[in-house]
Write a protein that holds these residues in place. Structure first.
Motif, PDB file in Angstrom:
ATOM      1  N   ALA A   1      11.841   6.109   1.456  1.00 50.14           N
ATOM      2  CA  ALA A   1      10.731   6.233   2.406  1.00 50.14           C
ATOM      3  C   ALA A   1       9.756   7.244   1.808  1.00 50.14           C
ATOM      4  CB  ALA A   1      11.246   6.686   3.762  1.00 50.14           C
ATOM      5  N   GLU A   2       8.900   6.736   0.922  1.00 47.99           N
ATOM      6  CA  GLU A   2       7.979   7.634   0.210  1.00 47.99           C
ATOM      7  C   GLU A   2       6.650   7.634   0.957  1.00 47.99           C
ATOM      8  OE1 GLU A   2       7.657   6.770  -4.031  1.00 47.99           O
ATOM      9  OE2 GLU A   2       5.793   7.902  -4.162  1.00 47.99           O
ATOM     10  N   CYS A   3       6.419   8.692   1.667  1.00 40.53           N
ATOM     11  CA  CYS A   3       5.159   8.861   2.383  1.00 40.53           C
ATOM     12  C   CYS A   3       4.909   7.754   3.389  1.00 40.53           C
ATOM     13  CB  CYS A   3       4.003   8.911   1.390  1.00 40.53           C
ATOM     14  SG  CYS A   3       3.126  10.451   1.502  1.00 40.53           S
ATOM     15  N   VAL A   4       5.874   7.478   4.239  1.00 44.87           N
ATOM     16  CA  VAL A   4       5.664   6.414   5.225  1.00 44.87           C
ATOM     17  C   VAL A   4       6.098   6.810   6.637  1.00 44.87           C
ATOM     18  CG1 VAL A   4       7.796   5.293   4.446  1.00 44.87           C
ATOM     19  CG2 VAL A   4       6.246   4.016   5.834  1.00 44.87           C
TER      20      VAL A   4
ATOM     21  N   ALA B   1      -6.328   2.125   8.837  1.00 47.48           N
ATOM     22  CA  ALA B   1      -6.463   3.369   8.078  1.00 47.48           C
ATOM     23  C   ALA B   1      -5.144   3.723   7.382  1.00 47.48           C
ATOM     24  CB  ALA B   1      -6.897   4.500   9.016  1.00 47.48           C
ATOM     25  N   ILE B   2      -4.040   3.423   8.047  1.00 44.51           N
ATOM     26  CA  ILE B   2      -2.723   3.704   7.439  1.00 44.51           C
ATOM     27  C   ILE B   2      -2.514   2.808   6.218  1.00 44.51           C
ATOM     28  CG2 ILE B   2      -0.229   3.477   7.817  1.00 44.51           C
ATOM     29  CD1 ILE B   2      -0.708   4.537  10.667  1.00 44.51           C
ATOM     30  N   ILE B   3      -2.936   1.540   6.364  1.00 46.56           N
ATOM     31  CA  ILE B   3      -2.805   0.611   5.243  1.00 46.56           C
ATOM     32  C   ILE B   3      -3.621   1.123   4.049  1.00 46.56           C
ATOM     33  CG2 ILE B   3      -3.537  -1.712   4.506  1.00 46.56           C
ATOM     34  CD1 ILE B   3      -2.541  -2.639   7.318  1.00 46.56           C
ATOM     35  N   ALA B   4      -4.783   1.731   4.350  1.00 47.11           N
ATOM     36  CA  ALA B   4      -5.644   2.240   3.268  1.00 47.11           C
ATOM     37  C   ALA B   4      -4.981   3.400   2.511  1.00 47.11           C
ATOM     38  CB  ALA B   4      -6.990   2.685   3.843  1.00 47.11           C
ATOM     39  N   THR B   5      -3.986   4.048   3.113  1.00 49.82           N
ATOM     40  CA  THR B   5      -3.312   5.148   2.392  1.00 49.82           C
ATOM     41  C   THR B   5      -2.585   4.602   1.162  1.00 49.82           C
ATOM     42  OG1 THR B   5      -1.246   5.040   3.672  1.00 49.82           O
ATOM     43  CG2 THR B   5      -2.974   6.515   4.508  1.00 49.82           C
ATOM     44  N   ASN B   6      -2.261   3.306   1.204  1.00 45.32           N
ATOM     45  CA  ASN B   6      -1.620   2.710   0.028  1.00 45.32           C
ATOM     46  C   ASN B   6      -2.591   2.671  -1.153  1.00 45.32           C
ATOM     47  OD1 ASN B   6       0.166   1.122  -1.629  1.00 45.32           O
ATOM     48  ND2 ASN B   6      -1.110  -0.626  -1.097  1.00 45.32           N
TER      49      ASN B   6
ATOM     50  N   LEU C   1       9.483  -3.569   2.015  1.00 44.11           N
ATOM     51  CA  LEU C   1       8.886  -3.874   3.311  1.00 44.11           C
ATOM     52  C   LEU C   1       7.587  -3.095   3.492  1.00 44.11           C
ATOM     53  CD1 LEU C   1      12.224  -3.229   3.854  1.00 44.11           C
ATOM     54  CD2 LEU C   1      11.613  -4.295   5.989  1.00 44.11           C
ATOM     55  N   ASP C   2       6.619  -3.759   4.066  1.00 39.26           N
ATOM     56  CA  ASP C   2       5.369  -3.079   4.437  1.00 39.26           C
ATOM     57  C   ASP C   2       4.663  -3.978   5.444  1.00 39.26           C
ATOM     58  OD1 ASP C   2       2.738  -1.657   4.327  1.00 39.26           O
ATOM     59  OD2 ASP C   2       3.621  -0.683   2.582  1.00 39.26           O
ATOM     60  N   PHE C   3       3.542  -3.530   5.960  1.00 37.13           N
ATOM     61  CA  PHE C   3       2.749  -4.391   6.834  1.00 37.13           C
ATOM     62  C   PHE C   3       2.435  -5.695   6.083  1.00 37.13           C
ATOM     63  CE2 PHE C   3       1.041  -0.415   9.024  1.00 37.13           C
ATOM     64  CZ  PHE C   3       1.527  -0.744  10.283  1.00 37.13           C
ATOM     65  N   PRO C   4       2.374  -6.828   6.796  1.00 36.13           N
ATOM     66  CA  PRO C   4       2.054  -8.093   6.122  1.00 36.13           C
ATOM     67  C   PRO C   4       0.741  -8.026   5.340  1.00 36.13           C
ATOM     68  CG  PRO C   4       2.838  -8.526   8.347  1.00 36.13           C
ATOM     69  CD  PRO C   4       2.723  -7.030   8.228  1.00 36.13           C
TER      70      PRO C   4
ATOM     71  N   LEU D   1      11.023   1.225   2.093  1.00 44.57           N
ATOM     72  CA  LEU D   1      10.250   1.147   3.348  1.00 44.57           C
ATOM     73  C   LEU D   1       8.800   1.557   3.095  1.00 44.57           C
ATOM     74  CD1 LEU D   1      12.762   3.123   5.649  1.00 44.57           C
ATOM     75  CD2 LEU D   1      12.611   0.627   5.412  1.00 44.57           C
ATOM     76  N   GLY D   2       7.846   0.779   3.582  1.00 41.28           N
ATOM     77  CA  GLY D   2       6.431   1.122   3.358  1.00 41.28           C
ATOM     78  C   GLY D   2       6.161   1.198   1.866  1.00 41.28           C
ATOM     79  N   CYS D   3       6.568   0.118   1.173  1.00 38.61           N
ATOM     80  CA  CYS D   3       6.571   0.114  -0.303  1.00 38.61           C
ATOM     81  C   CYS D   3       5.175   0.220  -0.909  1.00 38.61           C
ATOM     82  CB  CYS D   3       7.217  -1.164  -0.807  1.00 38.61           C
ATOM     83  SG  CYS D   3       6.356  -2.664  -0.219  1.00 38.61           S
TER      84      CYS D   3
ATOM     85  N   CYS E   1       6.454  -6.728   7.594  1.00 37.82           N
ATOM     86  CA  CYS E   1       6.880  -6.458   8.971  1.00 37.82           C
ATOM     87  C   CYS E   1       6.339  -5.100   9.395  1.00 37.82           C
ATOM     88  CB  CYS E   1       8.394  -6.478   9.113  1.00 37.82           C
ATOM     89  SG  CYS E   1       9.213  -5.161   8.259  1.00 37.82           S
ATOM     90  N   ASP E   2       6.449  -4.850  10.682  1.00 37.62           N
ATOM     91  CA  ASP E   2       6.025  -3.557  11.218  1.00 37.62           C
ATOM     92  C   ASP E   2       7.289  -2.722  11.410  1.00 37.62           C
ATOM     93  OD1 ASP E   2       5.226  -1.406  12.772  1.00 37.62           O
ATOM     94  OD2 ASP E   2       3.734  -2.602  13.864  1.00 37.62           O
ATOM     95  N   LEU E   3       7.353  -1.608  10.697  1.00 37.25           N
ATOM     96  CA  LEU E   3       8.568  -0.780  10.734  1.00 37.25           C
ATOM     97  C   LEU E   3       8.831  -0.204  12.120  1.00 37.25           C
ATOM     98  CD1 LEU E   3       8.057   1.107   7.337  1.00 37.25           C
ATOM     99  CD2 LEU E   3       9.695  -0.728   7.795  1.00 37.25           C
ATOM    100  N   ARG E   4       7.835  -0.286  13.008  1.00 33.35           N
ATOM    101  CA  ARG E   4       8.027   0.204  14.377  1.00 33.35           C
ATOM    102  C   ARG E   4       8.800  -0.798  15.227  1.00 33.35           C
ATOM    103  NH1 ARG E   4       1.666   1.436  14.877  1.00 33.35           N
ATOM    104  NH2 ARG E   4       1.764  -0.673  14.013  1.00 33.35           N
TER     105      ARG E   4
ATOM    106  N   CYS F   1      -4.143   7.305  -7.096  1.00 28.85           N
ATOM    107  CA  CYS F   1      -3.699   8.600  -7.645  1.00 28.85           C
ATOM    108  C   CYS F   1      -2.630   8.391  -8.708  1.00 28.85           C
ATOM    109  CB  CYS F   1      -3.178   9.506  -6.530  1.00 28.85           C
ATOM    110  SG  CYS F   1      -4.496  10.050  -5.435  1.00 28.85           S
ATOM    111  N   LYS F   2      -1.726   7.448  -8.456  1.00 24.66           N
ATOM    112  CA  LYS F   2      -0.665   7.201  -9.433  1.00 24.66           C
ATOM    113  C   LYS F   2      -1.275   6.640 -10.729  1.00 24.66           C
ATOM    114  CE  LYS F   2       3.224   6.784  -6.244  1.00 24.66           C
ATOM    115  NZ  LYS F   2       4.255   5.950  -5.621  1.00 24.66           N
ATOM    116  N   ARG F   3      -2.215   5.713 -10.590  1.00 28.58           N
ATOM    117  CA  ARG F   3      -2.804   5.142 -11.814  1.00 28.58           C
ATOM    118  C   ARG F   3      -3.536   6.222 -12.606  1.00 28.58           C
ATOM    119  NH1 ARG F   3      -6.010  -0.171 -13.939  1.00 28.58           N
ATOM    120  NH2 ARG F   3      -6.392   0.843 -15.928  1.00 28.58           N
TER     121      ARG F   3
ATOM    122  N   ALA G   1       5.213  15.380  -9.658  1.00 28.99           N
ATOM    123  CA  ALA G   1       6.447  15.930  -9.080  1.00 28.99           C
ATOM    124  C   ALA G   1       7.060  14.926  -8.098  1.00 28.99           C
ATOM    125  CB  ALA G   1       6.142  17.250  -8.376  1.00 28.99           C
ATOM    126  N   ARG G   2       6.205  14.258  -7.346  1.00 22.19           N
ATOM    127  CA  ARG G   2       6.684  13.266  -6.356  1.00 22.19           C
ATOM    128  C   ARG G   2       7.416  12.112  -7.040  1.00 22.19           C
ATOM    129  NH1 ARG G   2       2.199  10.435  -2.412  1.00 22.19           N
ATOM    130  NH2 ARG G   2       3.088   8.356  -2.163  1.00 22.19           N
ATOM    131  N   VAL G   3       6.761  11.522  -8.053  1.00 23.52           N
ATOM    132  CA  VAL G   3       7.343  10.354  -8.714  1.00 23.52           C
ATOM    133  C   VAL G   3       8.593  10.753  -9.504  1.00 23.52           C
ATOM    134  CG1 VAL G   3       6.903   8.613 -10.517  1.00 23.52           C
ATOM    135  CG2 VAL G   3       5.171   9.091  -8.772  1.00 23.52           C
TER     136      VAL G   3
END
Ligand SMILES: C[S@@+](CC[C@H](N)C(=O)[O-])C[C@H]1O[C@@H](n2cnc3c(N)ncnc32)[C@H](O)[C@@H]1O
Length: 319
Positions: free
Chosen positions: A185-188, A13-18, A108-111, A84-86, A155-158, A24-26, A59-61
């Protein structure tokens, strides 16, 4: 040794936030909020989002970019950026098209995310040609992509040990000899348990004595509106493990983790600090009926800037 962190449905579910962030950006880019020639490679079709969402993303970008430019202005382009969490962020390509392409850019992000990003890069000449060196050499090894000045690693940032190994493989200098380093670290971090995020940030603050860190994420999650945000995400399987507090507490946390200075603003303050002509242009793009909702959203997201070294100490909203 790294703590073993087992893979879970929540990670999915976290991966799906990407995907959400990229969509939203597009959407905002298509509506003319900002220019990004590269985002269409990462997501094909998107439905139109509500105006308050588009404005929030603008505003974020814009705020992230503003501080990235301030950082590069202060130290020059012989620096490194660690994202991080690109996710599918296109910053590397946007900087390449500007005069601010940096010496080394590490993502870096999950593989599961980096391998998809790697695949998209390989398939699209316009992305690939910006990362290959003069010999066109791009090395893909065990799902990680390495080239001269751009590295995309899974990698796993944890798992701090894994992060350190991957950073080393990506040529991130550490210690007194390390180049000026900007960590994004944008929203990660909010998806990591506080202990894991703290360990990661403490390490980064110690490893990079000339550095700045930009953190964009939720804040004030303890109030009524924040509780609804947490509930909505939890219904989609995402627990905000590092449930974010008020901006002042976020800044204090960063100072406690080893940064010399840290400030944090909610996005309402960031929005008001944007240049007048910028705000006027964006406000003219779409009618906004839900002003109250935008205000609420803006006061539940924050941007923090933490610095090590005096050269970055004056980075500011109004600098
Ligand atoms: C909301 S997206 C943001 C993506 C990008 N930073 C942006 O703002 O467009 C969150 C990203 O963080 C990544 N992420 C979250 N927890 C992570 C972890 N433990 N290790 C690696 N990546 C992680 C997710 O896979 C996802 O790509």
């Amino acid at each position: 040794m790294d703590n073993i962190v087992s893979w879970s449905a929540e990670d999915e579910a976290i991966i799906a936030t990407n995907t959400d962030a990229t969509e939203c950006k597009r959407c905002a880019v298509e509506l003319g909020y900002w220019k990004d020639d590269y985002i269409p490679y990462f997501i094909r079709h998107v439905d139109r989002k509500a105006p308050e969402i588009n404005r929030g993303y603008y505003a974020r970008v814009r705020a992230m970019e503003m501080f990235i430019h301030q950082f590069i202005e202060r130290c020059g382009t012989k620096c490194q950026i660690i994202n991080l969490g690109c996710g599918f962020d296109t910053l590397f390509w946007r900087l390449k098209d500007s005069t601010q392409a940096v010496g080394n850019f590490i993502e870096l992000d999950f593989p599961a995310v980096t391998s998809k990003k790697c695949h998209i890069i390989k398939r699209n000449k316009q992305l690939l040609e910006k990362i290959s060196n003069e010999d066109g050499e791009v090395m893909i090894r065990e799902g990680d992509l390495h080239s001269d000045g751009y590295h995309l690693v899974g990698c796993d940032l944890r798992c701090l040990g894994e992060v350190r190994r991957k950073l080393e493989a990506a040529g991130a200098g550490e210690g007194a000899g390390a180049p000026p380093t900007l960590v994004l670290a944008e929203c990660v971090l909010v998806y990591l348990r506080p202990e894991a995020a703290d360990a990661l940030l403490r390490h980064l603050a110690a490893a990079f004595p000339r550095s700045a860190l930009l953190v964009y994420e939720q804040c004030n999650l303890g109030d009524k509106f924040g509780e609804v945000m947490v509930r909505n995400l939890s219904a989609r399987g995402v627990a905000l493990a590092g449930a974010a507090g008020p901006p002042a507490a976020q800044a204090a946390r960063l100072r406690a983790l080893g940064f010399d200075a840290a400030r944090c603003w909610d996005m309402h303050a960031v929005w008001r600090a944007l240049p007048d002509d910028d705000r006027a242009r964006v406000e003219a793009l779409e009618m906004l009926d839900e002003r109250e909702l935008l205000l609420q959203l803006n006061s539940h997201y924050a941007l923090a800037v933490a610095t090590r070294s005096d050269i970055f100490a004056d980075m500011d909203l109004n600098a």
